[in-house]
Design a protein around this motif. Sequence first.
Motif, PDB file in Angstrom:
ATOM      1  N   ARG A  45       0.836  -1.198   0.000  1.00 27.92           N
ATOM      2  CA  ARG A  45       0.000   0.000   0.000  1.00 27.92           C
ATOM      3  C   ARG A  45       0.870   1.246   0.000  1.00 27.92           C
ATOM      4  NH1 ARG A  45      -5.001  -0.381   3.832  1.00 27.92           N
ATOM      5  NH2 ARG A  45      -5.467   1.292   2.426  1.00 27.92           N
ATOM      6  N   ASN A  53       2.175   4.923  -0.200  1.00 22.71           N
ATOM      7  CA  ASN A  53       1.527   6.193   0.103  1.00 22.71           C
ATOM      8  C   ASN A  53       2.124   7.259  -0.806  1.00 22.71           C
ATOM      9  OD1 ASN A  53       0.414   8.466   1.166  1.00 22.71           O
ATOM     10  ND2 ASN A  53       1.276   8.229   3.207  1.00 22.71           N
ATOM     11  N   LEU A  80      -7.961   5.044  -3.184  1.00 19.65           N
ATOM     12  CA  LEU A  80      -8.671   4.331  -2.125  1.00 19.65           C
ATOM     13  C   LEU A  80      -8.325   4.918  -0.762  1.00 19.65           C
ATOM     14  CD1 LEU A  80     -10.459   1.968  -1.217  1.00 19.65           C
ATOM     15  CD2 LEU A  80      -8.408   0.547  -1.197  1.00 19.65           C
ATOM     16  N   ARG A  81      -7.052   5.196  -0.534  1.00 17.69           N
ATOM     17  CA  ARG A  81      -6.613   5.795   0.736  1.00 17.69           C
ATOM     18  C   ARG A  81      -7.254   7.148   0.937  1.00 17.69           C
ATOM     19  NH1 ARG A  81      -3.198   9.625   2.120  1.00 17.69           N
ATOM     20  NH2 ARG A  81      -2.434   9.826   0.015  1.00 17.69           N
ATOM     21  N   GLU A  82      -7.337   7.948  -0.120  1.00 14.99           N
ATOM     22  CA  GLU A  82      -7.933   9.279   0.001  1.00 14.99           C
ATOM     23  C   GLU A  82      -9.430   9.184   0.301  1.00 14.99           C
ATOM     24  OE1 GLU A  82      -6.809  11.204  -3.625  1.00 14.99           O
ATOM     25  OE2 GLU A  82      -4.805  11.687  -2.877  1.00 14.99           O
ATOM     26  N   ARG A  83     -10.128   8.222  -0.302  1.00 17.34           N
ATOM     27  CA  ARG A  83     -11.559   8.051  -0.033  1.00 17.34           C
ATOM     28  C   ARG A  83     -11.791   7.644   1.423  1.00 17.34           C
ATOM     29  NH1 ARG A  83     -12.084   5.705  -5.423  1.00 17.34           N
ATOM     30  NH2 ARG A  83     -11.619   3.710  -4.464  1.00 17.34           N
ATOM     31  N   LYS A  84     -10.932   6.762   1.935  1.00 16.64           N
ATOM     32  CA  LYS A  84     -11.078   6.321   3.324  1.00 16.64           C
ATOM     33  C   LYS A  84     -10.817   7.462   4.306  1.00 16.64           C
ATOM     34  CE  LYS A  84     -10.141   1.424   2.777  1.00 16.64           C
ATOM     35  NZ  LYS A  84      -9.253   0.324   3.130  1.00 16.64           N
ATOM     36  N   ALA A  85      -9.903   8.373   3.927  1.00 21.71           N
ATOM     37  CA  ALA A  85      -9.562   9.494   4.802  1.00 21.71           C
ATOM     38  C   ALA A  85     -10.663  10.553   4.815  1.00 21.71           C
ATOM     39  CB  ALA A  85      -8.245  10.126   4.351  1.00 21.71           C
TER      40      ALA A  85
END
Length: 91
Positions: free
Chosen positions: A7, A9, A85-90
Motif C-alpha cells: 500500500r 503512500n 482508495l486511501r484518500e476516499r477512506k480518509a
Amino acid sequence: MTTCPARPNLGQMDTPRLAILGSCLRAARERRGLHLRHVAAAIGVSIPTVHAYESGAVHIPALRLVEVADFVGLDLGRISRLRALRERKAA
C-alpha cells in the motif's frame, strides 16, 4: 531484495514518497532480472540517472516514469488506485 509496499503512500510527491516509488521501480526491475544498464539503455538515460530514480533522489518526469514503469513491468495504475482508495477512506 527491495520490495514495493503493498500500500504505497503517494499522496504528494515529497522525498519519502519518491523513495517508495523508486523502491517499487527497483523491485519490478529486479523481478524481471534487469540491471540498471538495461533500463538506462532502454529509456535513453545514464545509469546514475536510473539509480537516482530508484533511490528517490530526484523527481521523475511523468513521461519518463511511464517509460521506466512500462519497461520494468510496474503497473502505475495499481499504485494510483491504491492512493485513490486511501484518500476516499480518509474523507
